[in-house]
Write a protein that holds these residues in place. Structure first.
Motif, PDB file in Angstrom:
ATOM      1  N   GLU A 110      38.048   7.282  22.743  1.00 15.19           N
ATOM      2  CA  GLU A 110      37.923   6.287  23.809  1.00 15.19           C
ATOM      3  C   GLU A 110      39.138   6.319  24.732  1.00 15.19           C
ATOM      4  OE1 GLU A 110      35.350   2.894  21.353  1.00 15.19           O
ATOM      5  OE2 GLU A 110      37.553   2.907  21.297  1.00 15.19           O
ATOM      6  N   LEU A 111      40.291   6.534  24.143  1.00 13.74           N
ATOM      7  CA  LEU A 111      41.524   6.589  24.931  1.00 13.74           C
ATOM      8  C   LEU A 111      41.509   7.785  25.881  1.00 13.74           C
ATOM      9  CD1 LEU A 111      44.316   5.207  25.257  1.00 13.74           C
ATOM     10  CD2 LEU A 111      45.184   6.836  23.567  1.00 13.74           C
ATOM     11  N   ASP A 112      41.140   8.946  25.363  1.00 19.55           N
ATOM     12  CA  ASP A 112      41.079  10.145  26.208  1.00 19.55           C
ATOM     13  C   ASP A 112      40.055   9.970  27.326  1.00 19.55           C
ATOM     14  OD1 ASP A 112      42.991  11.314  24.644  1.00 19.55           O
ATOM     15  OD2 ASP A 112      41.580  12.466  23.421  1.00 19.55           O
ATOM     16  N   ALA A 113      38.922   9.352  27.004  1.00 17.63           N
ATOM     17  CA  ALA A 113      37.886   9.152  28.017  1.00 17.63           C
ATOM     18  C   ALA A 113      38.371   8.212  29.118  1.00 17.63           C
ATOM     19  CB  ALA A 113      36.623   8.598  27.367  1.00 17.63           C
ATOM     20  N   ALA A 114      39.156   7.203  28.754  1.00 21.05           N
ATOM     21  CA  ALA A 114      39.650   6.241  29.736  1.00 21.05           C
ATOM     22  C   ALA A 114      40.665   6.862  30.684  1.00 21.05           C
ATOM     23  CB  ALA A 114      40.269   5.043  29.027  1.00 21.05           C
ATOM     24  N   PHE A 115      41.292   7.963  30.250  1.00 15.58           N
ATOM     25  CA  PHE A 115      42.328   8.601  31.065  1.00 15.58           C
ATOM     26  C   PHE A 115      41.932  10.017  31.467  1.00 15.58           C
ATOM     27  CE2 PHE A 115      44.557   5.110  29.159  1.00 15.58           C
ATOM     28  CZ  PHE A 115      45.439   4.693  30.153  1.00 15.58           C
ATOM     29  N   GLY A 116      40.711  10.179  31.884  1.00 12.46           N
ATOM     30  CA  GLY A 116      40.289  11.440  32.478  1.00 12.46           C
ATOM     31  C   GLY A 116      39.652  12.429  31.552  1.00 12.46           C
ATOM     32  N   GLY A 117      39.625  12.157  30.250  1.00  7.73           N
ATOM     33  CA  GLY A 117      38.952  13.040  29.317  1.00  7.73           C
ATOM     34  C   GLY A 117      39.782  14.186  28.780  1.00  7.73           C
ATOM     35  N   THR A 118      41.020  14.339  29.275  1.00  5.02           N
ATOM     36  CA  THR A 118      41.884  15.425  28.803  1.00  5.02           C
ATOM     37  C   THR A 118      42.998  14.855  27.944  1.00  5.02           C
ATOM     38  OG1 THR A 118      41.444  16.685  30.820  1.00  5.02           O
ATOM     39  CG2 THR A 118      43.347  17.353  29.489  1.00  5.02           C
ATOM     40  N   PRO A 119      43.115  15.249  26.680  1.00  3.35           N
ATOM     41  CA  PRO A 119      44.183  14.732  25.819  1.00  3.35           C
ATOM     42  C   PRO A 119      45.560  15.067  26.386  1.00  3.35           C
ATOM     43  CG  PRO A 119      42.509  15.858  24.520  1.00  3.35           C
ATOM     44  CD  PRO A 119      42.212  16.172  25.950  1.00  3.35           C
ATOM     45  N   ASP A 120      46.478  14.119  26.290  1.00  2.20           N
ATOM     46  CA  ASP A 120      47.845  14.305  26.776  1.00  2.20           C
ATOM     47  C   ASP A 120      48.792  13.764  25.717  1.00  2.20           C
ATOM     48  OD1 ASP A 120      50.332  14.190  28.068  1.00  2.20           O
ATOM     49  OD2 ASP A 120      49.402  13.915  30.030  1.00  2.20           O
ATOM     50  N   GLU A 121      49.338  14.658  24.908  1.00  5.11           N
ATOM     51  CA  GLU A 121      50.176  14.240  23.781  1.00  5.11           C
ATOM     52  C   GLU A 121      51.472  13.593  24.239  1.00  5.11           C
ATOM     53  OE1 GLU A 121      49.093  14.179  20.794  1.00  5.11           O
ATOM     54  OE2 GLU A 121      47.225  15.157  21.381  1.00  5.11           O
ATOM     55  N   ALA A 122      52.068  14.103  25.336  1.00  2.00           N
ATOM     56  CA  ALA A 122      53.314  13.528  25.838  1.00  2.00           C
ATOM     57  C   ALA A 122      53.092  12.101  26.325  1.00  2.00           C
ATOM     58  CB  ALA A 122      53.882  14.392  26.963  1.00  2.00           C
ATOM     59  N   ALA A 123      51.982  11.889  27.037  1.00  2.00           N
ATOM     60  CA  ALA A 123      51.675  10.545  27.522  1.00  2.00           C
ATOM     61  C   ALA A 123      51.382   9.601  26.356  1.00  2.00           C
ATOM     62  CB  ALA A 123      50.490  10.597  28.474  1.00  2.00           C
ATOM     63  N   LEU A 124      50.717  10.110  25.319  1.00  2.00           N
ATOM     64  CA  LEU A 124      50.434   9.291  24.140  1.00  2.00           C
ATOM     65  C   LEU A 124      51.728   8.872  23.455  1.00  2.00           C
ATOM     66  CD1 LEU A 124      48.440   8.099  22.101  1.00  2.00           C
ATOM     67  CD2 LEU A 124      48.420  10.316  20.947  1.00  2.00           C
TER      68      LEU A 124
END
Length: 380
Positions: A110-124
């Motif tokens: 759900e988190l990835d979908a809310a932020f464009g669908g691309t996982p971002d480990e640094a942002a996480l």
């Protein structure tokens, strides 16, 4: 008549397990006088429910930020019959939630979908560090969200094109500024409201009264900040839109606030040139008459001799900041329509530019003199 169950008895290991502490901690509390001595039976020490209650209360106060020395004073007050109800009520009031917002839970998908669908480990990692997300024990793909509103704002900004690194950097800066505001509000209320309760160990009645004050004043900080933020955003946003859209060609910005006079633009060009000595790229002492000023050009869509419609007036002057602009890059000076009308009624259409130029020069000179006077070092 029902017989009362016998009081519970614990060995130190059992007490540690039930209370969630350690044997070492229990012994340390005994040495500090935070825990009553156990009953000695032969070679064993026996603890009861009073010890369990004391351990739980001590842990609760530690979690609320109290030191062991402060906890000892509170427990001694409790032992002498003064009670802790009021004090603990005050602590609970301060330590309780300062917002009606409830925490939520979000999965990694759900988190990835809310932020464009691309996982971002640094942002996480940034979000976890900032406390926007909290990892759930035993779960790698689910998080606790203390403030769903804050996360929703970040998602909306990202969807509008703001990079996640910029969002986290802005949040860090904003958090520091908000914490400063909170500290000032606490200092203010402490000085004028809570000082009588904090310069000594409060009684039960005083602690209850202080808790009621906290309950009443708690929403004031947020209400004040909300009102002032709304006022500042309206003021600054209006100023920003006038500044940026005032530089557009011909039509300017729709409405009275965008109406500009071509003669005024020329007059300001000559005025700025004379105020600074010279405009970069032009000779000093050039013609400074209204309408033909140094570094200025003007255009009008109607007859310049008539009373032109304000909405068609456009003035262009050259920016005197040569470090950021070239002489060929114009900027626009926008004046409110009411101001233009008032000046024309006062001095006439043909003298409006010269009047506003003189007013601007006088203000600049006055501020310069004030600054020079302020720099003067008093004798001795």
């Amino acid at each position: 008549m029902t017989d009362q169950p016998p009081p519970a008895e614990y060995r130190i290991e059992d007490l540690a397990h039930i209370s969630g502490t350690s044997v070492r901690t229990i012994r340390a509390y005994q040495d500090r006088g935070l825990l009553p001595k156990p009953e000695r039976r032969g070679r064993a020490n026996v603890y009861g429910d009073e010890h369990l209650e004391r351990l739980r209360r001590t842990s609760d106060l530690l979690d609320r930020g109290y030191t062991l020395a402060s906890i000892k004073e509170l427990l001694e007050a409790w032992d002498t019959g003064r009670g802790l109800g009021g004090v603990l009520g005050l602590v609970a009031e301060i330590d309780g939630p300062w917002s009606d917002e409830e925490a939520a839970r979000i999965t990694r998908a759900e988190l990835d979908a809310a932020f464009g669908g691309t996982p971002d480990e640094a942002a996480l990692a940034d979000a976890v560090e900032l406390g926007v997300l909290e990892r759930l024990p035993g779960s790698d793909d689910a998080f606790r969200v203390p403030s769903p509103q804050e996360l929703a704002v970040a998602a909306e900004l990202h969807s509008a094109g703001v990079p996640l690194t910029a969002i986290s950097g802005h949040l860090r800066e904003l958090r520091g500024q908000v914490e400063h505001i909170a500290a000032r509000f606490l200092d203010f209320t402490t000085e004028y409201v809570f000082h009588p309760y904090l310069d000594h160990q409060p009684t039960e009645a005083e602690a209850t009264e202080a808790a009621d004050l906290v309950r009443r004043l708690r929403p004031l900080a947020q209400q004040t900040v909300d009102a002032e933020l709304a006022r500042a955003m309206r003021t600054l946003a209006t100023r920003y839109i006038h500044h940026h859209l005032g530089g557009l060609s011909g039509r300017g910005v729709a409405g009275d606030e965008a109406e500009v006079g071509s003669a005024l633009g020329s007059g300001f060009g000559s005025g700025l040139g004379s105020c600074s000595g010279s405009v970069p790229g032009h000779e000093e002492g050039a013609d400074a008459s209204p309408g033909t000023g140094t570094g200025a050009t003007g255009s009008r869509t109607t007859d310049p001799g008539g009373d032109a419609a304000l909405g068609a007036d456009v003035g262009v002057i050259t920016d005197i900041d040569a470090g950021t602009r070239t002489d060929s890059e114009p900027i626009m000076i926008a004046l409110p329509a009411d101001t233009v009308r008032a000046v024309r009624e006062l001095v006439g259409h043909e003298n409006a530019a010269a009047f506003i130029t003189a007013a601007a020069q006088r203000e600049v000179h006055a501020r310069t003199m004030d600054e020079l006077a302020a720099r003067r070092t008093p004798p001795g």
